[in-house]
Design an enzyme around this catalytic site. Structure first.
Site, PDB file in Angstrom:
ATOM      1  N   THR A   1       4.608   0.805  -4.656  1.00  0.00           N
ATOM      2  CA  THR A   1       4.103  -0.549  -4.883  1.00  0.00           C
ATOM      3  C   THR A   1       4.096  -0.944  -6.361  1.00  0.00           C
ATOM      4  OG1 THR A   1       2.836  -0.503  -2.833  1.00  0.00           O
ATOM      5  CG2 THR A   1       2.137  -2.108  -4.481  1.00  0.00           C
TER       6      THR A   1
ATOM      7  N   LYS B   1       0.826  -1.207   0.000  1.00  0.00           N
ATOM      8  CA  LYS B   1       0.000   0.000   0.000  1.00  0.00           C
ATOM      9  C   LYS B   1       0.862   1.260   0.000  1.00  0.00           C
ATOM     10  CE  LYS B   1      -3.883  -2.321   2.233  1.00  0.00           C
ATOM     11  NZ  LYS B   1      -4.238  -2.930   0.983  1.00  0.00           N
ATOM     12  N   CYS B   2       1.870   1.254  -0.844  1.00  0.00           N
ATOM     13  CA  CYS B   2       2.869   2.322  -0.891  1.00  0.00           C
ATOM     14  C   CYS B   2       2.849   2.964  -2.278  1.00  0.00           C
ATOM     15  CB  CYS B   2       4.238   1.681  -0.612  1.00  0.00           C
ATOM     16  SG  CYS B   2       5.655   2.775  -0.794  1.00  0.00           S
ATOM     17  N   GLY B   3       3.272   4.203  -2.345  1.00  0.00           N
ATOM     18  CA  GLY B   3       3.400   4.857  -3.646  1.00  0.00           C
ATOM     19  C   GLY B   3       4.365   4.133  -4.569  1.00  0.00           C
TER      20      GLY B   3
END
Length: 178
Positions: A42, A38-40
């Site tokens: 990803t 759930k990361c930029g």
């Protein structure tokens, strides 16, 4: 595990929580990445998978990527190991190993990551992972060859990985006349 001298001395846990002796990767080039769902960053899973397939198409099993999910950066990997595996496969078709969720910094840091950071400190000598998707390249000799920050896209590493793959493994010194 202060006595560790190479990558092959470690036994991190796989997605089922079972030890994986990294000695099974002896003689291979391995890219180690701390990941999050759930990361930029990803979407780098797609780049990592493409890199994995492209390099393995040419060099076979001499190249491996190991993903280590981590929830230490903004709580961006909240799921269980099963959730993470499913996410990686469904959304990015990941075929490289995704290991057990682990810490990469702090008192409970995975010993492998402590060693990686000691071997190849970051900018200004910092011995911590700054964010998700930092990458470490381990050569055939079990030594850390490079470290890249989250902003470095996987495809930017293909050249350095291939250069490492094309290096001949150091043979033990021979004695006697040549």
């Amino acid at each position: 595990m202060a006595a560790a001298k190479s990558f092959y001395d470690f036994k991190p846990l796989d997605k089922r929580g079972e030890e994986v002796p990294l000695s099974k990767y002896k003689g291979k080039v391995v890219l180690v990445v701390n990941t999050a769902s759930k990361c930029g960053f990803t979407p780098q899973y797609a780049g990592l998978e493409k890199l994995y397939k492209d390099v393995r198409a040419k060099y076979g099993e001499d190249f491996e990527i190991l993903g280590f999910p981590c929830n230490q950066f903004g709580g961006q990997e909240p799921g269980t190991d099963d959730d993470i595996q499913n996410f990686c496969q469904v959304n990015y078709g990941v075929t490289f190993p995704i290991m057990h969720k682990t810490d990469v910094n702090g008192d409970n840091a995975n010993p492998l990551f402590t060693w990686l950071k000691d071997e190849k400190p970051g900018v200004m000598g910092l011995k911590r992972i700054k964010w998700n998707f930092e990458k470490f390249l381990v050569g055939r000799d079990g030594k850390v060859k490079g470290r890249w920050a989250s902003l470095t896209k996987p495809e930017a590493l293909e050249k350095v990985i291939i250069e490492e793959l094309e290096k001949k493994q150091e043979a033990p010194a021979e004695t006697g006349a040549q």
